[in-house]
Design an enzyme around this catalytic site. Structure first.
Site, mmCIF file in Angstrom:
data_model
loop_
_atom_site.group_PDB
_atom_site.id
_atom_site.type_symbol
_atom_site.label_atom_id
_atom_site.label_comp_id
_atom_site.label_asym_id
_atom_site.label_seq_id
_atom_site.Cartn_x
_atom_site.Cartn_y
_atom_site.Cartn_z
ATOM 1 N N TYR A 180 0.700 -1.291 0.117
ATOM 2 C CA TYR A 180 0.217 0.165 -0.080
ATOM 3 C C TYR A 180 1.179 1.540 -0.083
ATOM 4 C CZ TYR A 180 -4.223 -2.488 0.487
ATOM 5 O OH TYR A 180 -5.773 -2.750 0.437
ATOM 6 N N CYS A 364 -13.589 -22.199 6.119
ATOM 7 C CA CYS A 364 -13.463 -20.996 4.929
ATOM 8 C C CYS A 364 -12.426 -22.003 3.672
ATOM 9 C CB CYS A 364 -12.073 -19.748 5.222
ATOM 10 S SG CYS A 364 -11.396 -19.481 3.757
HETATM 11 S S1 SF4 Z 1 -15.449 -16.071 0.013
HETATM 12 FE FE1 SF4 Z 1 -13.595 -15.463 1.120
HETATM 13 S S2 SF4 Z 1 -14.120 -15.952 3.323
HETATM 14 FE FE2 SF4 Z 1 -15.430 -16.856 1.972
HETATM 15 S S3 SF4 Z 1 -14.615 -19.406 2.109
HETATM 16 FE FE3 SF4 Z 1 -13.611 -18.085 -0.226
HETATM 17 S S4 SF4 Z 1 -11.509 -17.407 1.045
HETATM 18 FE FE4 SF4 Z 1 -13.021 -18.129 2.699
#
Ligand code: SF4
Ligand SMILES: Cc1cc2nc3c(=O)[nH]c(=O)nc-3n(C[C@H](O)[C@H](O)[C@H](O)COP(=O)(O)O)c2cc1C
Length: 664
Positions: A180, A364
């Site tokens: 950034y 996730c």
């Molecule tokens: S959208 Fe993002 S938080 Fe949800 S499962 Fe996929 S990587 Fe994980």
């Protein structure tokens, strides 16, 4: 047991005591801010849900402190200084609700994007030194003036004071991390200024050093100021990162310079370092896809930072395995465990660990489809496996007033999600699956070792369905007659898809399979394999077979692999790994014939024969909707879901199912 679990021991940052070691890692509240720069109600509800889930400390996503300098577009992120009163109205409610659950909350403050900003978000291109934009090289960034740098520092001070007034327990400065704007100042690769902000490491660190000193002077020494900090950059060149294990010349920050910087920054006053690795030029490091093939991705970096400084060290990077997190704390690799995406997928993760209910944690997938990938398409922060993420109040499940008998046909992800949600709401649900297992195309798709999260998702569905009264019948292909006999109130058809077999001359001359067959049984593939189709399935299978010792040749008819729609960090890492691991890729190439010795291809270099002993088709899937076509005109409430409706990713299978079932 609980009293001795290090994960649930308190810890302090400065004088702020945090009840346990779990920290919600900062994630941009993209689309969850209003045009005045305040948190939206959806953001307040979203953070309150994570506090309720037991996390000790929440760090918000980035909030720009001087949006006029880069021309940050409204609604992208909260902006404390844009309209401080509007910000306070939302932020006071936010901190009150988080504190009600005993959690603490820091506001993350940023100087914005610099070279890494897209013109849709940062409309005035600036940087430490003149440079072409990371994403749109036709856009030239001018160097920030000294006056603008001091305006930023004043913006940090004003924002920290507003944060303090709003009830935030501290701030985190964003960031000497991810490439950034502030990070660009610290890296010689981007900063060739001749003034006091360029040159030696100390000069390049002057900007973040001045920020912490000014905040401490304004807010008091006890007000915690943490720093997001990438120890190593992994930059091979502009727009080119290095994959794990690759030997390369580091053009960004190497570990030695990173450790020297960490010491200078802590000496200047930072109270905690929130460690990761990477930059926008090596973006998959900051947003790690499943192809890392492991959890605890940044532990090797936090371990070194911890040995160099004497302030608490936070580390995220797939720390959702509680055993690994506990061990990292015990080893002294970190003091606090960051959870970013795992808390999008399951806000209750900390409480579930504490109550020994880890089987109930929704994993996730590291897919980025619902979070980072959605930003890229102009969408708001959410999650592929948790449709309620970012819309907690609007999507809260309510008991059905009219309890129905529901038949769900198909036990893939769409069918399982529909059955789960309908049953939670009180409907009587029967789920029929024609094969012997639940999971559909995710079963073969989850076979490569790096897809363990997909396998965990299927385990989670088994667990979640087991918590409901859903009647599951396997090995039963249901017919229209069956449905007529059952006379349900509603039918959900989620019959999935079948692989497409391309009509190639000579089919069967040598062993020829569908990708799903080889994914389930890799021994089918001989030593030299041609995979026809380099979309996601073909590319992942190719990488896996290569790692199993096969020579792999990927043949793709279009000019790009992976179909072009994947989140960029996942696509870039998979592409880089295919190159790094010597998978041969032929773009704009077609297979015209399968011969007894291999395949005949036509591409940019003309026609030629390639010796292979196995051909694998990975050219996509076709909706399996015969049953739907038979019943769709019948006088019964009916819905079509998942691949049977349109072949798509896991996210839309889950989201569509959730939408139908929560309103059934
Ligand atoms: S959208 Fe993002 S938080 Fe949800 S499962 Fe996929 S990587 Fe994980
Ligand atoms: C959707 C999303 C937005 C993010 N935004 C930020 C941010 O605003 N500030 C920041 O420091 N890191 C940000 N990150 C990085 C995360 O804090 C975290 O380091 C990363 O997701 C890896 O941790 P995890 O595996 O626990 O998700 C973001 C990550 C995601 C997925």
């Amino acid at each position: 047991m609980i009293a001795t679990d290090i994960l649930f021991q308190p810890i302090s940052i400065r004088n702020v005591e945090i009840k346990n070691r779990y920290v919600m890692a900062p994630m941009g509240n993209v689309g969850h801010a209003d045009a005045q720069g305040a948190f939206s109600q959806s953001a307040v509800d979203y953070f309150a849900a994570r506090a309720r889930g037991g996390v000790g400390l929440i760090i918000t996503g980035l909030c720009d402190v001087a949006p006029h300098i880069e021309g940050i577009t409204p609604c992208h992120m909260p902006l404390p200084t844009l309209n401080p009163n509007a910000f306070l109205y939302s932020a006071i409610e936010l901190t009150e609700r988080v504190h009600a659950w005993g959690s603490k909350i820091f506001l993350q403050l940023t100087a914005g994007f610099g070279y890494s900003g897209k013109s849709t978000v940062a409309t005035k291109p600036v940087a430490p030194s003149p440079i072409a934009n990371r994403w749109q090289p036709e856009i030239e960034h001018r160097a920030l003036t000294r006056s603008e740098i001091y305006q930023f520092i004043e913006g940090f001070v004003q924002s920290a004071k507003i944060a303090q007034k709003s009830g935030f327990d501290g701030v985190e400065i964003h960031a000497v991390h991810e490439g950034y704007l502030l990070d660009q100042f610290t890296l010689a690769f981007y900063n060739n200024r001749q003034d006091e902000f360029g040159g030696s490491l100390e000069a390049r660190l002057k900007f973040p050093v001045e920020i912490v000193k000014a905040i401490k002077a304004a807010c008091g020494d006890d007000f915690p100021v943490a720093l997001r900090f990438s120890l190593k950059s992994f930059i091979k060149d502009h727009r080119q990162g290095a994959v794990p294990g690759e030997v390369f010349e580091e053009k960004g920050r190497d570990v030695a310079e990173g450790l020297a910087a960490a010491k200078i920054l802590v000496a200047a006053g930072y109270d905690a370092l929130d460690v990761d690795a990477g930059t926008y030029d090596s973006w998959y490091w900051n947003h790690p896809p499943m192809y890392f093939g492991k959890k605890g991705i940044y532990l090797e970096f936090s371990r070194q930072v911890k040995q160099a400084v004497d302030v608490p060290v936070i580390v995220a990077g797939r720390m959702d395995d509680d055993q690994l997190a506990r061990q990292a704390l015990l080893n002294g690799d970190c003091d606090l465990v960051g959870l970013g995406r795992p808390l999008l997928a399951d806000p209750d993760l900390p409480n579930k660990v504490r109550l020994n209910q880890t089987a109930a944690i929704r994993p996730c997938l590291s897919c980025h489809e619902g979070c980072m990938g959605r930003f890229a398409r102009g969408g708001r922060l959410s999650c592929a496996v948790n449709p309620a993420c970012g819309r907690e109040a609007a999507f809260a499940l309510s008991p059905a007033l009219n309890k129905k008998q529901v038949v769900v046909v198909g036990g893939g992800v769409a069918g399982m999600e529909a059955a789960r949600v309908a049953a939670i709401r009180g409907h009587r649900v029967s789920l029929y699956e024609k094969s012997g297992a639940l999971g559909g195309v995710v079963i073969p798709g989850g076979m490569p070792p790096f897809k363990s999260d997909d396998r965990d998702l299927l385990k989670w569905y088994q667990h979640a369905l087991g918590e409901t009264d859903v009647q599951i019948t396997l090995n039963h292909e249901i017919t229209r007659e069956d449905i007529c006999a059952i006379q349900p109130d509603a039918v959900i058809i989620a019959t999935g898809s079948t692989p497409v077999i391309p009509p190639i001359k000579g089919h069967g001359s040598i062993p020829t399979y569908c990708a799903s067959e080889v994914l389930m049984q890799t021994e089918l593939a001989g030593p030299r394999v041609a995979i026809v189709g380099a979309g996601l399935v073909g590319a992942e299978l190719g990488l896996w077979l290569k790692r199993l010792g096969r020579t792999v040749i990927l043949i793709e008819a279009s000019d790009k692999i992976l179909g072009g729609g994947m989140p960029v960090m996942n696509a870039d890492m998979l592409t880089d790994l295919l190159h790094y691991e010597y998978v041969e890729i032929h773009r704009e190439t077609r297979v015209t014939e399968i011969t007894p010795r291999g395949i005949r291809i036509v591409g940019p270099e003309g026609e030629r024969d390639v010796n292979v002993d196995t051909v694998v088709y990975a050219v996509g899937y076709r909706s399996e909707n015969r049953l739907w076509n038979e019943i769709k005109a019948d006088a019964v409430e009916s819905y079509l879901l998942g691949d049977a409706k349109r072949v798509n990713n896991i996210m839309y299978a889950i989201w569509d199912a959730f939408e139908i079932a929560r309103n059934l």
